[in-house]
Write a protein that holds these residues in place. Sequence first.
Motif, PDB file in Angstrom:
ATOM      1  N   PHE A 119       0.835  -1.204   0.000  1.00  0.00           N
ATOM      2  CA  PHE A 119       0.000   0.000   0.000  1.00  0.00           C
ATOM      3  C   PHE A 119       0.870   1.255   0.000  1.00  0.00           C
ATOM      4  O   PHE A 119       0.607   2.213  -0.758  1.00  0.00           O
ATOM      5  N   GLY A 120       1.893   1.248   0.839  1.00  0.00           N
ATOM      6  CA  GLY A 120       2.779   2.405   0.877  1.00  0.00           C
ATOM      7  C   GLY A 120       3.485   2.629  -0.442  1.00  0.00           C
ATOM      8  O   GLY A 120       3.634   3.774  -0.901  1.00  0.00           O
ATOM      9  N   ALA A 121       3.934   1.539  -1.098  1.00  0.00           N
ATOM     10  CA  ALA A 121       4.660   1.665  -2.364  1.00  0.00           C
ATOM     11  C   ALA A 121       3.760   2.213  -3.462  1.00  0.00           C
ATOM     12  O   ALA A 121       4.179   3.081  -4.252  1.00  0.00           O
ATOM     13  N   VAL A 122       2.526   1.721  -3.549  1.00  0.00           N
ATOM     14  CA  VAL A 122       1.597   2.211  -4.582  1.00  0.00           C
ATOM     15  C   VAL A 122       1.289   3.688  -4.363  1.00  0.00           C
ATOM     16  O   VAL A 122       1.247   4.487  -5.322  1.00  0.00           O
ATOM     17  N   LEU A 123       1.100   4.079  -3.111  1.00  0.00           N
ATOM     18  CA  LEU A 123       0.804   5.483  -2.831  1.00  0.00           C
ATOM     19  C   LEU A 123       2.008   6.377  -3.119  1.00  0.00           C
ATOM     20  O   LEU A 123       1.842   7.542  -3.507  1.00  0.00           O
ATOM     21  N   VAL A 124       3.231   5.855  -2.927  1.00  0.00           N
ATOM     22  CA  VAL A 124       4.414   6.626  -3.304  1.00  0.00           C
ATOM     23  C   VAL A 124       4.392   6.891  -4.807  1.00  0.00           C
ATOM     24  O   VAL A 124       4.675   8.013  -5.262  1.00  0.00           O
ATOM     25  N   ALA A 125       4.052   5.872  -5.588  1.00  0.00           N
ATOM     26  CA  ALA A 125       3.967   6.061  -7.034  1.00  0.00           C
ATOM     27  C   ALA A 125       2.920   7.115  -7.383  1.00  0.00           C
ATOM     28  O   ALA A 125       3.146   7.979  -8.243  1.00  0.00           O
ATOM     29  N   LEU A 126       1.783   7.068  -6.696  1.00  0.00           N
ATOM     30  CA  LEU A 126       0.730   8.053  -6.961  1.00  0.00           C
ATOM     31  C   LEU A 126       1.153   9.458  -6.560  1.00  0.00           C
ATOM     32  O   LEU A 126       0.674  10.448  -7.125  1.00  0.00           O
ATOM     33  N   SER A 127       2.054   9.561  -5.572  1.00  0.00           N
ATOM     34  CA  SER A 127       2.485  10.893  -5.129  1.00  0.00           C
ATOM     35  C   SER A 127       3.228  11.642  -6.224  1.00  0.00           C
ATOM     36  O   SER A 127       3.301  12.876  -6.186  1.00  0.00           O
ATOM     37  N   PHE A 128       3.780  10.896  -7.192  1.00  0.00           N
ATOM     38  CA  PHE A 128       4.491  11.553  -8.291  1.00  0.00           C
ATOM     39  C   PHE A 128       3.543  12.059  -9.365  1.00  0.00           C
ATOM     40  O   PHE A 128       3.973  12.717 -10.312  1.00  0.00           O
ATOM     41  N   VAL A 129       2.240  11.728  -9.234  1.00  0.00           N
ATOM     42  CA  VAL A 129       1.261  12.240 -10.191  1.00  0.00           C
ATOM     43  C   VAL A 129       1.009  13.722  -9.956  1.00  0.00           C
ATOM     44  O   VAL A 129       0.785  14.493 -10.895  1.00  0.00           O
ATOM     45  N   VAL A 130       1.057  14.122  -8.671  1.00  0.00           N
ATOM     46  CA  VAL A 130       0.777  15.517  -8.317  1.00  0.00           C
ATOM     47  C   VAL A 130       2.088  16.246  -8.044  1.00  0.00           C
ATOM     48  O   VAL A 130       3.134  15.637  -7.801  1.00  0.00           O
TER      49      VAL A 130
END
Length: 583
Positions: free
Chosen positions: A65-76
């Motif tokens: 979960f943490g890894a996927v959210l890190v990837a999403l953090s680069f969207v913004v």
Amino acid sequence: MDTAPDRSALLGAVLWLVVPVLISLGRIAHLFLLVPLVLVPLVLRMVTPDSRTPLHRIAILGQPFGAVLVALSFVVSPGLVAGVLVLPWLATTVAVALLGFARLLPRGFRPLEELCLNAGLLYIAVGGCWLLISRLGVNPLGFGDAIVFFTAVHFHYAGFVLPVVVGLTGRAIDDDHVRRFYRPIATVVVFGPGLIALGISLSPIVEVASVTVLTLSVMSFALLLILGVVPTRSNRRQQISLIGAAVAVGISMLFALGYGLSQYLGTPIANLSIGRMVQIHGHLNALGFALLGIVGWRLSTPSPRFEDPTPSIPFSSLTSTWRVGEDYVERTGIEADGGSKPVGQVDEFSTYARHDFDTESVHTAVRNFYERTSEYTLSYRTHWHRGFRLGARIAALFTSSFEQLNLPLPRTASKTANSRIIDIDDSVDGRENVRAWVRTDSETGSAVFVAAYSTHEYAGETYMNVSLPLPGSNLSGILRIDSLDSAEHEGAIRLTSKRRTPGGHSGLYLVTPFVPIRLPMHEEFRVWSASDTPGTTGAMATSETTLIAQHEMWLFGRQFLTIDYAITPTASPKTRAAEPELD
């Protein structure tokens, strides 16, 4: 749950391959995501295979979960939203770091390969903090956005992956000659990432020196891996992976050295711009060294050369409130009811006999003292070594208050202690055949040492197991007994907390309610007949003195305390007046 990390790594690899199609990412950001998505779960499976503790569950379940959210953090763009998305990953890295602490505290700094693994687990939390700072868009100490993000990358790769690969490699080294080369390399890898970060923050000289030493050490490690470790592995795929990792990191470090040299000379070498160097260096380190190295060791993970010995040590459960004191046993109600009353630290000294230690060869006076301790008076004087005398004075403010480890201040005259041996209820202590040795100052009646003695056997050795109650904890010394090889002291013995091998029980531990902590200290006692009295302790001895003992202690390898003892049967006349002052 044991296979969950492998499944997470496989799914993470798929996501890592498709994420550039879904999200607009820079190359370095994409390489960075390889760590949380793929490498961390693989490492968790190898380094912490036991998933039964809460920390394991948090790390293993939180990682995907943490890894996927890190990837999403680069969207913004960097800011509050990006920072919030990184928080679960930060919590995961903290859980991983706590696992590192849980492994480090009972083991201490040995063996070195396990220290490497623990360092990697600890460093990743630093990387998680810097990633949060980067995604929040904060620039501490005036650092630019790129430096902040590169610092996060640094602690995920050089801080986390590199020590883990070096640590797993160390597990696979059995040859003493290869280990001789491995030790300095591993030591640099443990401390190098932190020194580089410190240099970036405070001193360019420290930064350059740290980078140079770490770079040369990593290149040396690549050679050691190819020449000293790969030939010993039987798995062909593993051999290919590890060779690829070694070649990749070797080339990567050459580029790093070339760029550093070009910066120093002010002349470009092979057109190595910062952008080109980062791309080459980054791809070789991530896809070459990190991925191949971690996957290579996952194909056949070497077991620890020495298991953590602390689970098999029977530690005492005795603790105290603020005050220990001379009446500790009576006040806490832990005295055993009925039965024979012990008079010594051990009922029979022959308990310590083993194939390489003949207790019958020990001087009769020495054996008598351990079997009938309460029948002796101890005259003693302390010598605090240079650099520790101020600390001794500060510590005395506390030790005199709770009457435990209550040693004289520096430059204090020698003192005399009386002894009592008291039978302890084994069910309260948690060990077997326990007795307390209470030593009190003959002038003031206050306690000097209050210690509970027992023995335990492990791997064919019987250890002296000593516990000193402290507020909310206890200090436990696990001592090995040997003959003292000395032509001057016939029949003498040595008791030491220093381990002969990393898997032994000897050591000094602070036993807390949560975990026993192996202290970076060791102690040694030497006991011999008074007929061999050296001049340093002869001033306390009388014609009735039967034994001389010396107690030495070290902290981080530096000696800080020496206590000399003259041991006299209580029925004998009083020992001579103490010397007025010590040097």
